[in-house]
Design an enzyme around this catalytic site. Structure first.
Site, PDB file in Angstrom:
ATOM      1  N   ASP A  44      42.215  30.354  70.908  1.00  0.00           N
ATOM      2  CA  ASP A  44      43.588  30.433  70.410  1.00  0.00           C
ATOM      3  C   ASP A  44      43.793  29.628  69.120  1.00  0.00           C
ATOM      4  OD1 ASP A  44      43.283  28.005  71.565  1.00  0.00           O
ATOM      5  OD2 ASP A  44      45.143  28.049  72.723  1.00  0.00           O
TER       6      ASP A  44
ATOM      7  N   HIS B 104      24.171  31.560  48.191  1.00  0.00           N
ATOM      8  CA  HIS B 104      25.414  31.272  48.912  1.00  0.00           C
ATOM      9  C   HIS B 104      25.165  30.286  50.049  1.00  0.00           C
ATOM     10  CE1 HIS B 104      27.229  35.263  47.287  1.00  0.00           C
ATOM     11  NE2 HIS B 104      27.359  34.272  46.445  1.00  0.00           N
TER      12      HIS B 104
ATOM     13  N   ASP C 249      28.615  23.907  43.844  1.00  0.00           N
ATOM     14  CA  ASP C 249      29.498  24.980  43.375  1.00  0.00           C
ATOM     15  C   ASP C 249      30.800  24.816  44.145  1.00  0.00           C
ATOM     16  OD1 ASP C 249      30.817  27.342  42.742  1.00  0.00           O
ATOM     17  OD2 ASP C 249      29.034  28.604  42.953  1.00  0.00           O
TER      18      ASP C 249
ATOM     19  N   ASP D 151      36.409  27.436  39.525  1.00  0.00           N
ATOM     20  CA  ASP D 151      35.071  27.772  40.038  1.00  0.00           C
ATOM     21  C   ASP D 151      34.037  27.091  39.126  1.00  0.00           C
ATOM     22  OD1 ASP D 151      32.856  28.959  41.173  1.00  0.00           O
ATOM     23  OD2 ASP D 151      33.341  31.001  40.520  1.00  0.00           O
TER      24      ASP D 151
ATOM     25  N   HIS E 213      21.464  37.160  39.726  1.00  0.00           N
ATOM     26  CA  HIS E 213      22.904  37.465  39.786  1.00  0.00           C
ATOM     27  C   HIS E 213      23.454  37.687  38.377  1.00  0.00           C
ATOM     28  CE1 HIS E 213      24.050  33.344  38.568  1.00  0.00           C
ATOM     29  NE2 HIS E 213      23.185  32.870  39.450  1.00  0.00           N
TER      30      HIS E 213
ATOM     31  N   HIS F  41      32.237  36.498  36.363  1.00  0.00           N
ATOM     32  CA  HIS F  41      33.198  37.421  37.000  1.00  0.00           C
ATOM     33  C   HIS F  41      34.594  37.024  36.571  1.00  0.00           C
ATOM     34  CE1 HIS F  41      33.868  34.026  39.756  1.00  0.00           C
ATOM     35  NE2 HIS F  41      32.560  33.903  39.805  1.00  0.00           N
TER      36      HIS F  41
ATOM     37  N   HIS G  27      36.620  35.613  42.896  1.00  0.00           N
ATOM     38  CA  HIS G  27      36.044  36.816  42.284  1.00  0.00           C
ATOM     39  C   HIS G  27      37.235  37.727  42.066  1.00  0.00           C
ATOM     40  CE1 HIS G  27      32.002  35.809  44.400  1.00  0.00           C
ATOM     41  NE2 HIS G  27      32.224  35.069  43.336  1.00  0.00           N
TER      42      HIS G  27
ATOM     43  N   GLU H  57      28.253  31.596  34.253  1.00  0.00           N
ATOM     44  CA  GLU H  57      27.456  30.861  35.223  1.00  0.00           C
ATOM     45  C   GLU H  57      26.000  31.310  35.329  1.00  0.00           C
ATOM     46  OE1 GLU H  57      28.444  31.891  39.356  1.00  0.00           O
ATOM     47  OE2 GLU H  57      30.209  32.922  38.592  1.00  0.00           O
TER      48      GLU H  57
ATOM     49  N   TYR I  76      16.374  30.037  39.380  1.00  0.00           N
ATOM     50  CA  TYR I  76      16.030  29.634  40.753  1.00  0.00           C
ATOM     51  C   TYR I  76      14.562  29.968  40.986  1.00  0.00           C
ATOM     52  CZ  TYR I  76      21.063  30.412  40.534  1.00  0.00           C
ATOM     53  OH  TYR I  76      22.372  30.421  40.123  1.00  0.00           O
TER      54      TYR I  76
ATOM     55  N   ARG J 148      22.187  25.994  38.401  1.00  0.00           N
ATOM     56  CA  ARG J 148      23.242  26.864  37.867  1.00  0.00           C
ATOM     57  C   ARG J 148      24.248  25.966  37.163  1.00  0.00           C
ATOM     58  NH1 ARG J 148      24.221  29.548  42.034  1.00  0.00           N
ATOM     59  NH2 ARG J 148      26.066  28.632  42.980  1.00  0.00           N
TER      60      ARG J 148
ATOM     61  N   GLU K  81      28.156  26.367  35.658  1.00  0.00           N
ATOM     62  CA  GLU K  81      29.270  27.328  35.667  1.00  0.00           C
ATOM     63  C   GLU K  81      30.556  26.690  35.156  1.00  0.00           C
ATOM     64  OE1 GLU K  81      30.413  28.707  39.623  1.00  0.00           O
ATOM     65  OE2 GLU K  81      31.398  30.456  38.736  1.00  0.00           O
TER      66      GLU K  81
HETATM   67  N1  GLY Z   1      31.599  30.274  43.738  1.00  0.00           N
HETATM   68  C1  GLY Z   1      31.283  31.622  43.741  1.00  0.00           C
HETATM   69  C2  GLY Z   1      30.735  32.066  42.458  1.00  0.00           C
HETATM   70  O1  GLY Z   1      30.370  31.253  41.651  1.00  0.00           O
HETATM   71  O2  GLY Z   1      30.695  33.218  42.155  1.00  0.00           O
HETATM   72 MN    MN Z   2      30.911  29.249  41.635  1.00  0.00          MN
HETATM   73 MN    MN Z   3      31.612  32.013  40.017  1.00  0.00          MN
END
Ligand code: GLY
Ligand code: MN
Ligand code: MN
Length: 436
Positions: A38, A242, A259, A270, A349, A353, A360, A383, A387, A405, A407
């Site tokens: 619940d 992720h 991140d 982000d 990747h 975005h 996103h 970003e 890797y 990374r 970003e």
């Molecule tokens: N934090 C998700 C991305 O960087 O796309």
């Molecule tokens: Mn990110």
């Molecule tokens: Mn991002």
């Protein structure tokens, strides 16, 4: 920091003026989700719904009906209930919806099935996008059926379905000055949290402890929630794109990738930063880091009015492949390697975005098959990363398990761009100086 409620009323007015004559737009709120038994997850309003209402309750439906005499802007929402409000929290109710939120008319949500056929009757088209909420789709089809069943008595159901999401998402792509101010603030807060993580990091600290510091900094700066699940990945965990377990201890000699971005009044930041757990980059870490940083700086330069959306990814790819060639992680001809996507073993990747109410964010990338051109008020992340899988047998062992990374959030301005997240350092020297 919050948008004024009148902004939502103005958005509905502007949208009503742009809807087709004789149409109706329907938009349900988000629904509460059970976490276990619940207990529910914290409720987050659907971004489109919030964009048009500023109304944060579940169990609500917005109906916009241009030209309707009794009211063009209608909200269905929960009714006030003393018992429920003692247990579960305040409700605006129908009077509140009109008075506090500026709707022309409000109905109790339990009357939805009864009222909706009447609101659809005689309308030529309905703005709705099927697929995202199957239960609501079913409800809408059943209301249309009810109108059709009355055809012999003069009922006329809408014949056309117009793409509601496309309409709203095109609007959401361009951020107004008020939205830009919120995103700037979200960027500043998130940059401060990353700075604090760098200052507090040392071998032996756990990933979730850095996560907690970041979330604490968000809250102390006025942003209660992260905009998405925070990633803190030490060592080879950074190679899991992720990674959100965040449960390991950070080790001397490793890098850590964070991140994380806060959400401020429903607008996201982000940011990713990658830095040495002990404050000092090893030669391999530094070499790869500088390749990613070069790629990121080159990509940011491609975010400007009139430039195509796919340009910044291409700029980043060029620099990443050049760097991998120089360091001997790839061999061959640069253009051929890019064409054959040989970089995908290290970079799998895209370079960014749209960013806005959703991390996103909504919005298209192409128009008539061509990459769309940046316009002032659009916002993207930039970003790039590299890797090197711990089991990549094609490279020398010294490179394996390094994940990086970098970003930032970039707003397109009239003359170029503004990096909204510039408040946290990213050069090797500046990171080492801050951590030392
Ligand atoms: N934090 C998700 C991305 O960087 O796309
Ligand atoms: Mn990110
Ligand atoms: Mn991002």
């Amino acid at each position: 920091m919050k948008l004024d409620q009148k902004i939502y009323t103005e958005r509905r007015r502007a949208l009503l003026d742009s809807l087709k004559e004789g149409s109706v737009l329907v938009l349900p709120s988000a629904t509460e989700k059970v976490r276990n038994r619940d207990c529910e997850y914290h409720f987050r309003q659907d971004s489109d719904f919030w964009y048009l209402t500023g109304f944060g309750e579940p169990e609500a439906v917005l109906v916009l009906i241009p030209g309707r005499e009794e009211g063009e802007s209608v909200l269905f929402c929960r009714e006030r209930n003393r018992e429920m409000e003692i247990w579960n929290g305040r409700r605006a109710g129908q009077a509140g919806a009109v008075k506090e939120y500026g709707f022309d008319q409000a109905f109790v949500i339990s009357e939805l099935n009864e009222q909706m056929p009447g609101l659809l009757d005689q309308r030529t088209s309905v703005y709705h996008t099927p697929g995202a909420n199957k239960e609501f789709d079913q409800q809408l089809w059943s209301w249309m059926d009810k109108v059709r069943a009355k055809e012999r008595k003069g009922g006329v159901a809408p014949e056309q379905i117009e793409d509601r999401d496309k309409l709203l998402h095109t609007l959401r792509m361009i951020k107004s000055p008020a939205e830009q101010a919120l995103m700037r603030k979200a960027g500043e807060i998130s940059a401060r949290a990353h700075t604090r993580a760098m200052q507090e990091c040392k071998p032996g600290v756990t990933e979730y402890q850095l996560e907690a510091s970041i979330h604490h900094e968000f809250a102390m700066s006025g942003a209660r929630h992260p905009a998405y699940t925070t990633i803190v990945g030490g060592g080879e965990n950074a190679c899991i794109l992720h990674y959100t377990e965040n449960e390991c201890e950070l080790k001397d000699g490793d890098l850590v990738l964070i991140d994380a971005g806060c959400e401020l009044d429903h607008y996201a930041a982000d940011i990713t930063r990658t830095f040495p757990v002990n404050g000092k980059f090893s030669p391999e870490q530094k070499a790869l880091y500088n390749v990613v940083l070069d790629a990121q700086l080159a990509a940011i330069d491609e975010v400007a009015p009139g430039k195509p959306f796919d340009g910044f990814h291409k700029a980043a790819l060029g620099k990443l492949v050049e760097g991998l060639l120089e360091l001997g992680l790839l061999a061959g001809n640069k253009d051929k390697l890019i064409k054959e996507e040989a970089y995908r073993a290290f970079y799998m990747h895209g370079t960014g975005h749209w960013l806005g109410m959703d991390v996103h964010d909504v919005g298209h990338h192409k128009e008539d098959g061509e990459s769309i051109l940046f316009k002032p008020g659009m916002a993207v992340t930039v970003e790039p990363g590299l890797y090197v899988s711990p089991d990549n047998q094609d490279v020398e062992e010294r490179w394996r398990g390094i994940g990086i990374r970098i970003e930032d959030d970039v707003l397109v301005t009239e003359t170029g761009n503004e990096v909204l997240t510039a408040g946290v350092v990213k050069t090797v020297d500046a990171i080492e100086a801050l951590m030392g």
